[in-house]
Design a protein around this motif. Structure first.
Motif, PDB file in Angstrom:
ATOM      1  N   ARG A   1      -4.478   4.270  -6.553  1.00 36.59           N
ATOM      2  CA  ARG A   1      -4.670   3.310  -7.644  1.00 36.59           C
ATOM      3  C   ARG A   1      -5.225   4.009  -8.892  1.00 36.59           C
ATOM      4  O   ARG A   1      -4.828   3.693 -10.026  1.00 36.59           O
ATOM      5  CB  ARG A   1      -5.616   2.199  -7.186  1.00 36.59           C
ATOM      6  N   THR A   2      -6.117   4.955  -8.704  1.00 35.95           N
ATOM      7  CA  THR A   2      -6.662   5.707  -9.838  1.00 35.95           C
ATOM      8  C   THR A   2      -5.564   6.527 -10.522  1.00 35.95           C
ATOM      9  O   THR A   2      -5.463   6.543 -11.754  1.00 35.95           O
ATOM     10  CB  THR A   2      -7.789   6.645  -9.367  1.00 35.95           C
TER      11      THR A   2
ATOM     12  N   LYS B   1       0.824  -1.200   0.000  1.00 34.46           N
ATOM     13  CA  LYS B   1       0.000   0.000   0.000  1.00 34.46           C
ATOM     14  C   LYS B   1       0.865   1.260   0.000  1.00 34.46           C
ATOM     15  O   LYS B   1       0.621   2.203  -0.762  1.00 34.46           O
ATOM     16  CB  LYS B   1      -0.922   0.003   1.215  1.00 34.46           C
TER      17      LYS B   1
ATOM     18  N   GLU C   1      -7.257   3.923  -2.776  1.00 38.44           N
ATOM     19  CA  GLU C   1      -8.093   3.969  -3.974  1.00 38.44           C
ATOM     20  C   GLU C   1      -7.722   5.153  -4.870  1.00 38.44           C
ATOM     21  O   GLU C   1      -7.690   5.034  -6.096  1.00 38.44           O
ATOM     22  CB  GLU C   1      -9.569   4.019  -3.598  1.00 38.44           C
ATOM     23  N   ARG C   2      -7.450   6.302  -4.248  1.00 37.29           N
ATOM     24  CA  ARG C   2      -7.003   7.448  -5.042  1.00 37.29           C
ATOM     25  C   ARG C   2      -5.664   7.146  -5.698  1.00 37.29           C
ATOM     26  O   ARG C   2      -5.435   7.479  -6.863  1.00 37.29           O
ATOM     27  CB  ARG C   2      -6.893   8.691  -4.163  1.00 37.29           C
TER      28      ARG C   2
ATOM     29  N   GLN D   1       1.109   4.210  -2.836  1.00 39.75           N
ATOM     30  CA  GLN D   1       0.850   5.608  -2.497  1.00 39.75           C
ATOM     31  C   GLN D   1       2.026   6.501  -2.888  1.00 39.75           C
ATOM     32  O   GLN D   1       1.839   7.600  -3.435  1.00 39.75           O
ATOM     33  CB  GLN D   1       0.561   5.726  -0.997  1.00 39.75           C
TER      34      GLN D   1
ATOM     35  N   GLU E   1      -0.436  -1.948 -12.222  1.00 39.17           N
ATOM     36  CA  GLU E   1      -1.838  -1.651 -11.935  1.00 39.17           C
ATOM     37  C   GLU E   1      -2.757  -1.794 -13.144  1.00 39.17           C
ATOM     38  O   GLU E   1      -3.957  -1.986 -12.991  1.00 39.17           O
ATOM     39  CB  GLU E   1      -1.956  -0.226 -11.380  1.00 39.17           C
TER      40      GLU E   1
END
Length: 237
Positions: free
Chosen positions: A56-57, A6, A53-54, A10, A104
């Motif tokens: 990953r986007t 994670k 989530e941000r 990030q 990703e």
């Protein structure tokens, strides 16, 4: 995804945003990413990390589109249609940004080994291997003098020339997951030989990736050889 993965995602998102910010205002970056300008300011300046989530986007969607556009801008074609990608394969920081986007965006199984062919694919393979914490291996057209055992793959090209690649047998182990990568896929002959080498070691194919696909032939040839995901970040026709 564990805590280390994670955090890596990030931090990679922050790196992608930093690159995008070099040529954009925060308002433009907000329009591109759909994230508030104030939040982007805090991410880029290291005050806070984006949520998973941000992140990953940013990496998997915005990052892919933006890096593909950057690749397109750096590709040069000569009068005969040959690709000059030296402005890409010698830029290690740029390749380091591409690695998380690949992870990703393309659905590759996490590899144990990233396999490429000498020489232009080595810098890309090293970046992707580092991101996945995998080993990097590369096949050569000649044998290493001090190595006794090799896995080899041979193919006669349409021109009549015989192309052979050699990989030290110790570089791959049975049942390891292998991601085949290269800077450019054109005819698919090199990728086919690398896949043959991996299969010769009884390894499992995690996928095939190239920065640039010159036409469709190579991509389709690789897809015919494996059920694993096959893809390129951009095309040059």
């Amino acid at each position: 995804m564990n805590r280390a993965e994670k955090a890596t995602l990030q931090l990679q998102a922050v790196s992608v945003l930093g690159v995008l910010k070099e040529t954009r205002t925060y308002a433009e970056l907000s329009a591109l990413t759909g994230l508030p300008a104030g939040d982007l300011n805090r991410y880029v300046n290291g005050h806070v990390l984006p949520g998973v989530e941000r992140a990953r986007t940013v990496v998997g969607e915005v990052g892919r589109e933006t890096l593909a556009a950057e690749l397109d801008a750096r590709i040069e074609l000569d009068e005969e249609g040959y690709v000059d990608n030296s402005g890409i394969v010698f830029d290690q920081p740029f390749l380091d940004l591409i690695a998380p986007v690949v992870a990703e965006s393309f659905g590759f199984e996490r590899p144990d080994v990233v396999l490429t062919a000498a020489t232009d694919g080595i810098t890309l393979a090293a970046a992707i291997a580092s991101y996945f914490d995998a080993r990097c291996a590369y096949a050569k057209k000649s044998k290493e003098t001090a190595v006794e055992e090799f896995i080899e793959a041979r193919q006669r090209l349409q021109s009549g020339i015989e192309l052979t690649y050699y990989l030290p047998a110790s570089a791959l182990r049975s049942d390891e997951r292998v991601l085949v990568v290269d800077d450019l896929i054109r005819s698919g002959e090199t990728q086919e030989l690398l896949l043959e080498i991996a299969e010769g070691a009884d390894a499992r194919i995690a996928g095939v990736f190239a920065l640039i696909a010159a036409g469709d032939e190579g991509i389709e040839r690789a897809r015919a050889r494996t059920d694993a995901p096959v893809g390129a970040l951009t095309r040059a026709d």
